[in-house]
Enzyme design. Structure first.
Site, PDB file in Angstrom:
ATOM      1  N   GLY A 258      76.625  77.459 -20.222  1.00 56.59           N
ATOM      2  CA  GLY A 258      76.397  76.818 -18.796  1.00 56.59           C
ATOM      3  C   GLY A 258      77.742  76.238 -18.219  1.00 56.59           C
ATOM      4  O   GLY A 258      78.689  76.496 -18.651  1.00 56.59           O
ATOM      5  N   SER A 259      77.505  75.430 -17.316  1.00 53.10           N
ATOM      6  CA  SER A 259      78.803  74.667 -16.728  1.00 53.10           C
ATOM      7  C   SER A 259      78.398  73.909 -15.547  1.00 53.10           C
ATOM      8  O   SER A 259      77.347  74.061 -14.802  1.00 53.10           O
ATOM      9  CB  SER A 259      79.914  75.715 -16.313  1.00 53.10           C
ATOM     10  OG  SER A 259      80.224  76.507 -17.403  1.00 53.10           O
ATOM     11  N   ASN A 260      79.233  72.672 -15.184  1.00 51.09           N
ATOM     12  CA  ASN A 260      79.412  72.276 -13.755  1.00 51.09           C
ATOM     13  C   ASN A 260      80.559  72.590 -13.282  1.00 51.09           C
ATOM     14  O   ASN A 260      81.809  72.798 -14.061  1.00 51.09           O
ATOM     15  CB  ASN A 260      79.243  70.667 -14.040  1.00 51.09           C
ATOM     16  CG  ASN A 260      78.035  70.186 -14.981  1.00 51.09           C
ATOM     17  OD1 ASN A 260      76.965  70.637 -14.410  1.00 51.09           O
ATOM     18  ND2 ASN A 260      78.310  69.616 -16.183  1.00 51.09           N
ATOM     19  N   ASN A 530      74.553  75.556 -12.772  1.00 47.86           N
ATOM     20  CA  ASN A 530      73.713  76.773 -13.431  1.00 47.86           C
ATOM     21  C   ASN A 530      72.462  76.910 -12.442  1.00 47.86           C
ATOM     22  O   ASN A 530      71.714  77.600 -13.122  1.00 47.86           O
ATOM     23  CB  ASN A 530      73.359  76.542 -14.563  1.00 47.86           C
ATOM     24  CG  ASN A 530      74.840  76.363 -15.411  1.00 47.86           C
ATOM     25  OD1 ASN A 530      74.894  75.314 -16.233  1.00 47.86           O
ATOM     26  ND2 ASN A 530      75.824  77.204 -15.258  1.00 47.86           N
ATOM     27  N   ARG A 559      70.229  68.133 -14.263  1.00 53.99           N
ATOM     28  CA  ARG A 559      71.558  68.144 -14.213  1.00 53.99           C
ATOM     29  C   ARG A 559      71.948  68.444 -12.638  1.00 53.99           C
ATOM     30  O   ARG A 559      73.067  67.981 -12.175  1.00 53.99           O
ATOM     31  CB  ARG A 559      72.123  69.113 -15.324  1.00 53.99           C
ATOM     32  CG  ARG A 559      73.583  69.325 -15.425  1.00 53.99           C
ATOM     33  CD  ARG A 559      74.171  69.564 -16.718  1.00 53.99           C
ATOM     34  NE  ARG A 559      73.730  71.092 -16.963  1.00 53.99           N
ATOM     35  CZ  ARG A 559      74.165  72.071 -16.641  1.00 53.99           C
ATOM     36  NH1 ARG A 559      75.233  72.272 -16.086  1.00 53.99           N
ATOM     37  NH2 ARG A 559      73.499  73.291 -17.028  1.00 53.99           N
TER      38      ARG A 559
END
Length: 812
Positions: A258-260, A530, A559
């Site tokens: 995933g990621s930000n 995501n 998130r």
């Protein structure tokens, strides 16, 4: 051209002259074979100069793409030879031979659950010549000349390192499976990465799919009836259950990647220039790790950042004008075609009433004892027949129906050309143009900022061209349930009118062109964690895209919600700098706690009348997942148990509203039996493990490197923490005793008007998997202290590094 050549020679010559003269602190003396400006590759073959600075970060200098690939392959091997070699065993289909058929890969290059399944798939790719055909495809549909040169050089550099160095990593020292590679092997690894979301997700289903025994020949009437039939769901494929399994399979909260990322425009910053914070969440172990470097061809290319192991380019990074990051996107990079089989022949299917035979690919692999194992895979005009998408989503092959998987990324080796284009970009406009030209990203979004103050978000993915109109017209009864729920289209494979078609601006048939993709330019902030593109900026929602890209007006993850609150607040305050990005990365705020902690503490005495200490701890908790936070572990264990046992619809008092998507749902329902049980179970779990309820998180969330406990901050997906840490629970081992995946390569980048970007980076798990390396845990200790590496991008900064070590590498 003359000016460019002079600049190249000046930079290379200045660096090498300084080293030779011994003028640089900590620099190693150059060897007698150091080349001068007059050297040509034919003299010694491929070569490069690698300048190492703090924390083992290599700055690779070469005068062409092959040389740059050579230095990159050499430097990656020096840090990660065992992990790389393991991956090459995988893509060559030789895991069973070396590790046994029943063993399992690390999951970095496919979802295969056994070495045998992995080998059957990848050897099938090899024997079909799939990657060779892609390499022959002219650009832009195929890889560029520069990329081919990088792959050629990378293989040569890796091989040269193997020839000239002794392996000290116990994971593969003296192992027979560590062997030289070819440029084709490097390309095969790139292919595996490209199909991770499609064929790679279905490897077990592809290699295990078997036709049923053929029944007796049908009567003429039955044959005519089958010819007239359209695809219908099999009675043992339950549409509702399959839809939920598909939704869960592609849900971001269940992913191991995933990621930000957030880009701020100049309207929000202190100097009117852009800012970018990239925070990818990737595995901490195995072949999907990032690795840091700077790649430089003077006058041609100068980029710093992180590469996925085995790739030749910087995947996430920055140069002197532009910074970019990626987040795993919600677009579904595959679809299914439901086949109506010819009566009496389960390996033939009907298309517009005419029979069409499947193609058999018979593959043989050797087990460790030399025993050959032979299996047949079945391919159609749409792709391979699959028996399912993992254990939770079976797709039975019956006498009347089979399912073929379409993966457009099986025709895509362009991802590294996209990264090359970013490396050479001078603005976010160039980033967008690169995406338009290369169309190479299989499963990520792109977020970028530039020194002129522009921000950019684009969901430019290689996706099957599934329009909502096509899905409405051509979905089978199964697909009518599965597609809205998950984005996985199940189309009627018996009708040519249900073909995917093409967009005029697409580089390959059957995919969306750039004009159909969600894009947001120059918003004050553009953020993604995501979820789909819808709330990239809460004040400027993106709409109008097809369901296959993701959902609209649906609940966001905690998130995502917490990230939007944070970055929208930052943008509103304005005057932002790189230091603000650094603070955001380690704020460790728990959005779940902001929504629920007060209610939990208030309800605790009634739910746990015999545990007043637990209630005091929860009430006093600071609502962060900082390493020094007391009560964080208790709330974390409670929240995991609660969300695992209580359906989301029953968890909140105020339901989701598309009119207020960041603040809803909210109001934890503390009256349910599940609430009290989760709280009691969490307390009992910690007490049984001998863990104090108010113990600081650092004592029970850590990794062990070289016998040293290194505390790790951050929190799980369900808590909504930006600094994501998905840790492995081991009560007997002291709590969370390892990290499976989470925050990996972080970069906070801006510009101040000078020639060098203002960049801070951090590779949480450090550069090397080798426990004997000095760079096995050094950045992990920085991560524990929430400290950063000041990037050395410009030549003067590289050459002034007190840790500078210069290595001349060449084929001879």
């Amino acid at each position: 051209m003359a000016r460019r050549s002079r600049r190249r020679l000046a930079l290379v010559g200045a660096a090498l002259a300084a080293v030779t003269a011994g003028l640089l602190p900590g620099a190693a003396a150059a060897d007698p074979g150091v080349r001068g400006g007059e050297h040509r590759p034919s003299d010694r073959g491929l070569d490069a100069v690698i300048r190492y600075t703090e924390y083992g970060v290599p700055h690779i200098l070469a005068d062409d793409y092959a040389g740059l690939g050579f230095g990159t392959g050499w430097a990656q091997a020096a840090d990660q030879v065992c992990v790389l070699a393991d991956g090459f065993v995988t893509v060559n289909g030789e895991r069973s031979r070396h590790f046994g058929a029943s063993g399992a890969p690390d999951g970095s290059l496919s979802s295969a659950t056994s070495n045998l399944s992995s080998d059957l798939y990848f050897r099938g790719v090899r024997e079909a010549g799939t990657v060779e055909e892609l390499l022959r495809t002219p650009a832009p549909a195929g890889p560029s000349r520069e990329l081919k040169e990088l792959m050629r050089g990378w293989a040569a550099g890796y091989n040269a390192w193997l020839r000239k160095n002794r392996i000290t990593d116990p994971a593969c020292a003296d192992a027979a499976w560590v062997r030289p590679v070819t440029a084709l092997d490097v390309a095969r690894r790139g292919f595996a990465v490209a199909v991770l979301g499609g064929q790679g997700r279905a490897v077990d289903g592809i290699t295990a799919a078997r036709p049923p025994a053929a029944p007796a020949a049908p009567t003429a009437r039955a044959a005519r009836a089958a010819t007239d039939a359209t695809a219908t769901p099999e009675p043992d494929v339950d549409p509702e259950r399959t839809a939920e399994a598909a939704r869960a399979l592609f849900a971001p909260e269940n992913a191991t990647m995933g990621s930000n990322a957030v880009a701020f425009s100049g309207a929000t910053t202190a100097n009117g220039r852009g800012l970018l914070l990239g925070n990818p969440h990737y595995p901490w172990h195995g072949g999907r790790r990032f690795w840091q470097s700077q790649q430089t061809i003077p006058g041609e290319l100068n980029v710093s950042g992180a590469s996925l192991l085995g790739t030749t380019v910087v995947n996430i990074g920055f140069n002197d004008k532009v910074a970019w990051s990626h987040t795993v996107a919600t677009g579904v990079p595959m679809n299914l075609h439901q086949l109506t089989l010819v009566p009496g022949d389960p390996t033939a299917y009907l298309v517009d009433g005419k029979p069409e035979r499947m193609t058999a690919r018979t593959v043989t692999v050797a087990d460790r004892d030399g025993t050959p194992v032979t299996r047949t895979q079945w391919w159609t005009r749409y792709g391979p027949v699959t028996g399912g998408l993992g254990a939770s989503l079976p797709l039975p092959w019956t006498a009347t129906t089979a399912y073929a998987l379409n993966d457009p990324n099986a025709a895509n080796l362009r991802g590294s050309d996209t990264a090359l284009g970013f490396a050479r970009a001078r603005s976010t406009r160039d980033v967008a143009e690169t995406l338009r030209r290369t169309q190479g990203l299989p499963w990520v979004n792109t977020i970028a900022a530039d020194s002129s103050g522009h921000s950019y978000f684009g969901q430019s993915q290689v996706l099957p061209r599934i329009t909502d109109e096509l899905a409405e017209r051509c979905s089978t009864p199964l697909g009518r349930v599965v597609y809205p729920a998950s984005g996985v289209a199940v189309l009627d494979g018996s009708r040519t009118e249900c073909a995917l078609g093409s967009d005029r601006d697409a580089v390959q048939p059957g995919i969306f062109g750039p004009s159909r993709m969600p894009v947001l330019r120059d918003a004050p902030y553009a953020v993604n964690s995501n979820d789909s593109a819808w709330l990239t900026n809460a004040e400027r929602p993106l709409t109008g895209y097809e369901r296959v890209f993701g959902t609209l007006a649906t609940p966001r993850s905690l998130r995502t919600r917490g990230g939007i609150e944070d970055v929208a607040g930052m943008a509103a305050r304005g005057r932002l700098t790189v230091a603000d990005l650094q603070r955001q990365q380690f704020a460790n705020r728990v959005p779940a706690a902001d929504l629920a902690a007060a209610d939990v503490a208030a309800a605790c005495p009634a739910a746990l009348p015999a545990e007043p200490e637990a209630c005091r701890v929860l009430a006093a908790w600071d609502r962060t997942m900082d390493s020094d936070s007391r009560g964080a572990l208790l709330f974390d264990r409670f929240w995991r148990k609660l969300t695992a046992s209580v359906p989301t619809a029953q968890l909140w008092k105020v339901p989701f509203s598309a009119a207020d998507p960041v603040r809803t749902p909210r109001g934890i329902d503390t009256s349910s039996a599940g609430f009290a049980k989760a709280l009691a179970d969490a307390v009992a779990e910690l007490r049984t493990a001998g863990i104090a309820l108010d113990a600081p998180l650092r004592d029970h969330q850590f990794v062990v490197r070289g016998g040293e406990r290194i505390p790790v901050s951050g929190g799980t997906e369900s808590l909504g923490v930006w600094n994501k840490t998905e840790a492995v629970w081991n009560a007997a081992g002291g709590g969370y005793a390892e990290v499976a995946h989470g925050t990996s390569h972080v970069q906070a980048v801006g510009w101040d008007g000078g020639r060098c970007p203002v960049a801070r980076t951090l590779l949480t798990y450090s550069q090397s998997s080798n426990p004997a390396s000095p760079h096995h845990a050094d950045q992990t200790r920085l991560f524990a202290g929430e400290r950063w590496v000041t990037s050395r991008f410009c030549e003067r900064d590289i050459l002034r590094s007190p840790a500078l070590r210069v290595v001349r590498v060449g084929e001879r």
